[in-house]
Design a protein around this motif. Structure first.
Motif, short mmCIF file in Angstrom:
data_model
loop_
_atom_site.label_atom_id
_atom_site.label_comp_id
_atom_site.label_asym_id
_atom_site.label_seq_id
_atom_site.Cartn_x
_atom_site.Cartn_y
_atom_site.Cartn_z
N THR A 64 2.99 -0.09 38.17
CA THR A 64 3.17 0.09 36.73
C THR A 64 4.04 -1.02 36.16
O THR A 64 3.75 -1.59 35.10
CB THR A 64 3.81 1.46 36.44
OG1 THR A 64 2.98 2.48 37.01
CG2 THR A 64 3.95 1.69 34.95
N PHE A 65 5.12 -1.36 36.87
CA PHE A 65 6.00 -2.43 36.42
C PHE A 65 5.29 -3.78 36.40
O PHE A 65 5.49 -4.61 35.51
CB PHE A 65 7.24 -2.50 37.32
CG PHE A 65 8.18 -3.62 36.97
CD1 PHE A 65 8.18 -4.80 37.70
CD2 PHE A 65 9.06 -3.50 35.90
CE1 PHE A 65 9.04 -5.84 37.38
CE2 PHE A 65 9.93 -4.53 35.57
CZ PHE A 65 9.91 -5.71 36.32
N GLY A 70 4.31 -3.02 29.65
CA GLY A 70 4.42 -2.80 28.21
C GLY A 70 4.00 -1.43 27.75
O GLY A 70 4.40 -0.97 26.68
N GLN A 71 3.20 -0.73 28.54
CA GLN A 71 2.72 0.59 28.15
C GLN A 71 3.47 1.72 28.86
O GLN A 71 3.17 2.90 28.63
CB GLN A 71 1.22 0.73 28.47
CG GLN A 71 0.32 -0.18 27.66
CD GLN A 71 0.30 -1.60 28.15
OE1 GLN A 71 0.62 -1.86 29.30
NE2 GLN A 71 -0.07 -2.54 27.29
N ALA A 72 4.43 1.39 29.73
CA ALA A 72 5.11 2.40 30.54
C ALA A 72 6.45 2.78 29.92
O ALA A 72 7.07 2.00 29.18
CB ALA A 72 5.32 1.88 31.96
N LEU A 73 6.93 3.97 30.25
CA LEU A 73 8.24 4.43 29.82
C LEU A 73 9.30 3.72 30.66
O LEU A 73 9.25 3.75 31.90
CB LEU A 73 8.33 5.95 30.02
CG LEU A 73 9.66 6.61 29.61
CD1 LEU A 73 9.91 6.43 28.12
CD2 LEU A 73 9.65 8.09 29.99
N LEU A 74 10.22 3.06 29.99
CA LEU A 74 11.28 2.28 30.63
C LEU A 74 10.71 1.17 31.51
O LEU A 74 11.40 0.62 32.37
CB LEU A 74 12.19 3.18 31.47
CG LEU A 74 12.89 4.33 30.72
CD1 LEU A 74 13.71 5.16 31.69
CD2 LEU A 74 13.75 3.79 29.60
N PRO A 78 4.90 5.60 34.63
CA PRO A 78 3.55 5.56 34.06
C PRO A 78 3.28 6.77 33.18
O PRO A 78 3.50 7.91 33.59
CB PRO A 78 2.64 5.55 35.29
CG PRO A 78 3.44 6.23 36.36
CD PRO A 78 4.88 5.89 36.09
N GLY A 79 2.82 6.50 31.97
CA GLY A 79 2.35 7.54 31.07
C GLY A 79 0.86 7.40 30.85
O GLY A 79 0.18 6.60 31.51
N PRO A 80 0.32 8.15 29.89
CA PRO A 80 -1.13 8.05 29.63
C PRO A 80 -1.57 6.64 29.27
O PRO A 80 -2.62 6.18 29.72
CB PRO A 80 -1.34 9.02 28.47
CG PRO A 80 -0.21 10.00 28.58
CD PRO A 80 0.95 9.21 29.09
#
Length: 805
Positions: A64-65, A70-74, A78-80
């Protein structure tokens, strides 16, 4: 760390597939972190499943990182949106893999697929070899990774990658063998040898396990050597052959990548014939044979959109945008494909109005193409096509009204990162033009005459958003560069455009047939003008022919008097086939090569059907389907056994207190287990600590069955179970199978579609099959663990007795 080392050494075989190789450093870092997390989790210690889960979680955060920050929390959670971004990258990577030659550019999608594949294999290998302490099966994912790389890579350095992969696997086996031996305690080499005693007198218990490990390693490495040879290689493309050289009965031309294989076809040392046709076209020199339309431009390359296909209609629909005011000439063409020319799309003149061909073919309306279904290819196919020769005037094209808004919106899209020089150059070249037609002609003339461009098939196709800008700067390339550039520049000017891939008309032969070879492969742009439809332009210098409506009138070609059968003909005349391998392309153009075989032109035929590669894919797809259906199949079988038993007549025995049914208890318990598993499939998990009455009450409440007939059925089954478990003389129970079916139907009616599909195709209770297999495996391994020390002791006593004797 041996598992991580083995995975990384095997992953080196992927390096030739993509360039640059910076993705490998990224994969190495993730694998090292993943292995470190596994080592820490095992040191805690965590349960084995939790160890694997912890590694998978950390890996997901790292991915995710790296790919969806840019689309992840912090930036790491991973979010939707992050999941959607990763899914989009995988989809883009799959498309990029099919579009690029080896070595492919490392686009974001390809990078994710490469790093993800290596990391996934490393996780599986670590879990098998370290967490579950079974190194031998860990060779299977390593074998899969190496086989993919070996099947795709070209060149003579594959032996090096194999040696590295083999070294990693053998190191893994050696480490696991030493670990197993260390658990037996200190390993002794036997009594100290007497001076002069032969070496065979000393007993060495470590030899047998070591020998077994070497045998397992040799077997796995043998499979790794043989598998890439047996499995079909993923090569070729839409136009090019599966291997180098001329086509023969044993060679095929796969439908994989129209752009990569197009350049390969143009650079073949010999011009093998792929098609032979006879036509009534007044000027066959302008009859291009189109295979596929590329209508999606992402700034990196042109791709074919995913379109719906239908059955082939008897008469194809009227071409989009074509007005009755434009002059058209009906044309009839008979085409025969060479046996070695096997790809999925049927070459057709544009626009075709009717196609007679045998076999499994489907029709794609947007591109007006026919695509093979169920493994159907063009190999050996003979077919007849009715088409139109569209002959618009320059005035009709100049006066064309604006296209429909939806079409203009779709076919004028350009990516936001397209270099500004593309649009600037397009405006500069078309300065002074007053309409879309004049701008299109100016673009074509600039590429073919005034721009100073050079045709060169040795130039790499190029990749990345700057590929078109580089081509406009260097002014050297082949048809793909010219077609891509003109279509992209036309879109920046607001002219709907797309790219076609297929063949130029070929070479006129002495018997009035036309021969099409590999070197006739071509790409060209089509621009849309309302009232005329999709219109061909020819920006490639020294290739093909510019249409009459883009230049002054020229003498008509020599194909006007060519006789050809109409669609109603059933005769099967034969014509000469491909020229010998030594015949040059220029000689073929002059019709001066003798032919060595006969290629029939006649009634439609279906071809040779799927090749070996298609069959292999079908077999693998069938195995995957069977594996996916295994939970449902097992669940259906178990349900039938349980409920079938509840209806079977019991066996009565005579006891001290009268007749007794010996099968009542098993049948009742089977019905209860089926009821519990059915509820589990629909989301009500079992709880073995509950009494039947308590479990029934929870099921009724959770499934919202209160007040229904199904609730009474649940209570009756639970009551029967309590009778079996607790009553001295259980009362006979009947109709339990019907009660279970009633509850199952009620659960089905109350569930939504997703829950119904989940319960049918992926039932939760099917995990019992995995549990059962795990128990059996543990029992087998336990017996082997118990037997191995006894075998070693027996061997030791035997050798000691021999020395004593």
């Amino acid at each position: 760390m041996c598992a991580a080392l083995a995975s990384l050494l095997t992953a080196l075989s992927l390096l030739p597939l993509a360039s640059p190789s910076g993705w490998y450093v990224q994969a190495l870092l993730v694998v090292v972190v993943q292995a470190a997390v596994g080592a820490a989790a095992r040191r805690v210690p965590l349960a084995r499943p939790l160890t694997v889960a912890a590694q998978a979680l950390v890996t997901l955060l790292l991915f995710t990182f790296a790919f969806a920050r840019g689309q992840a929390l912090l930036g790491v959670v991973p979010g939707p949106q992050a999941v959607a971004r990763l899914g989009q990258l995988v989809s883009d990577g799959a498309q990029d893999v099919s579009q690029y030659a080896i070595p492919a550019p490392v686009t974001p999608g390809i990078r994710l697929m490469l790093v993800g594949g290596v990391v996934l294999v490393a996780l599986i290998v670590d879990a098998l070899a370290v967490t579950y302490r079974s190194a031998a099966p860990a060779g299977l994912p390593l074998l899969a990774l190496y086989s993919v790389a070996s099947g795709l890579a070209q060149g003579g350095a594959r032996w090096l990658w194999f040696l590295l992969a083999a070294a990693g696997y053998l190191a893994l086996l050696l480490a696991e063998g030493r670990d197993r031996l260390s658990r037996w305690g200190r390993v002794f080499g036997g009594p100290r040898r007497a001076s002069g005693a032969p070496a065979a007198d000393a007993w060495e218990p470590a030899l047998a396990p070591a020998r077994t490990g070497r045998r397992i390693g040799a077997m796995a490495l043998g499979i790794a050597l043989i598998a890439p040879v047996v499995l079909p290689a993923m090569g070729g493309g839409l136009l090019g052959p599966g291997g180098a050289g001329a086509l023969g009965h044993g060679d095929t031309i796969s439908a994989v990548n129209p752009l990569v294989s197009l350049q390969d076809s143009l650079n073949q040392p010999s011009d093998a014939e792929v098609l032979r046709y006879r036509t009534t076209a007044p000027d066959a020199g302008d009859m291009y044979l189109r295979i596929l339309t590329l209508d999606q431009f992402d700034g990196t390359t042109w791709k074919a959109s995913e379109r719906r296909v239908t059955d082939v209609p008897d008469t194809l629909p009227t071409p989009q945008g074509l007005s009755s005011a434009v002059h058209t000439t009906p044309v009839s063409t008979s085409i025969a494909a060479a046996p070695g020319y096997a790809q999925n799309y049927l070459p057709l003149p544009y626009p075709a109005t009717r196609v007679r061909v045998n076999g499994e073919w489907r029709y794609e309306p947007e591109g007006r193409t026919l695509v093979g279904d169920q493994g159907q290819t063009t190999s050996g196919v003979q077919y007849q096509v009715a088409s139109l020769e569209v002959d618009p005037t320059a005035q009709q094209l100049a006066d064309a009204p604006p296209p429909p808004a939806s079409l203009e919106r779709e076919y004028t899209q350009v990516p936001s990162d397209l270099p500004a020089v593309v649009k600037q150059t397009a405006r500069q070249v078309t300065r002074g033009a007053t309409n879309a037609y004049e701008r299109a002609v100016k673009l074509q003339d600039w590429f073919t005459v005034t721009g100073g461009f050079i045709y060169d098939t040795r130039v790499a196709e190029g990749s990345g958003p700057d590929a078109i800008a580089r081509f406009l700067r260097d002014k050297k390339g082949f048809c793909v560069h010219f077609a891509f550039a003109m279509a992209a520049m036309a879109r920046t000017l607001g002219i709907p455009a797309r790219v076609d891939v297929g063949f130029v008309p070929g070479t006129l032969q002495s018997d009035n047939t036309w021969s099409v070879g590999l070197k006739d492969a071509h790409a060209w742009p089509e621009l849309y003008f309302q009232g005329v439809g999709w219109t061909r332009f020819e920006p490639t210098p020294s290739r093909g022919s510019a249409p009459d409506y883009t230049r002054g009138p020229t003498p008509s070609g020599s194909g006007g008097d060519v006789p050809a059968p109409h669609l109603g003909d059933t005769s099967a005349p034969t014509v000469t086939a491909s020229a010998p391998a030594g015949c040059g392309h220029a000689q073929r153009r002059l019709g001066g090569c003798d032919s060595g075989s006969q290629l029939p032109l006649g009634p439609p035929s279906g071809g040779d059907g799927p090749g070996a590669g298609t069959l292999a894919v079908l077999v693998l797809a069938g195995l995957a389907l069977l594996l996916g259906l295994l939970p449902m199949t097992w669940r259906t079988r178990v349900r039938g056994q349980r409920l079938g038993g509840t209806r079977a007549a019991g066996t009565a025995t005579l006891g001290a207190e009268g007749p007794r049914d010996d099968t009542a208890a098993p049948r009742t318990l089977a019905a209860w287990r089926e009821l519990v598993d059915t509820a589990w499939d629909y989301g009500v998990p079992p709880d073995d600590s509950e009494t039947p009455r308590r479990a029934a009450a929870r099921l009724i409440a959770s499934a919202r069955l209160t007040g229904t007939g199904a609730a009474g059925a649940v209570e009756r089954v639970a009551g029967a179970v309590e009778q079996v478990l607790y009553a001295p003389r259980p009362l006979p129970a009947s109709g339990l199978a019907d009660d279970v079916r009633l509850v199952r139907r009620a659960l089905y009616d109350a569930a939504d579609r997703r829950a119904r599909l989940r319960a049918r195709f992926a039932p939760r209770s099917a995990v019992r099959l995995l549990w059962r297999m795990t128990e059996r495996w543990n029992a087998v391994t336990a017996r082997w663990r118990a037997a191995l020390p006894r075998a070693v002791d027996a061997l030791r006593r035997g050798k000691t007795g021999d020395r004593t004797a």
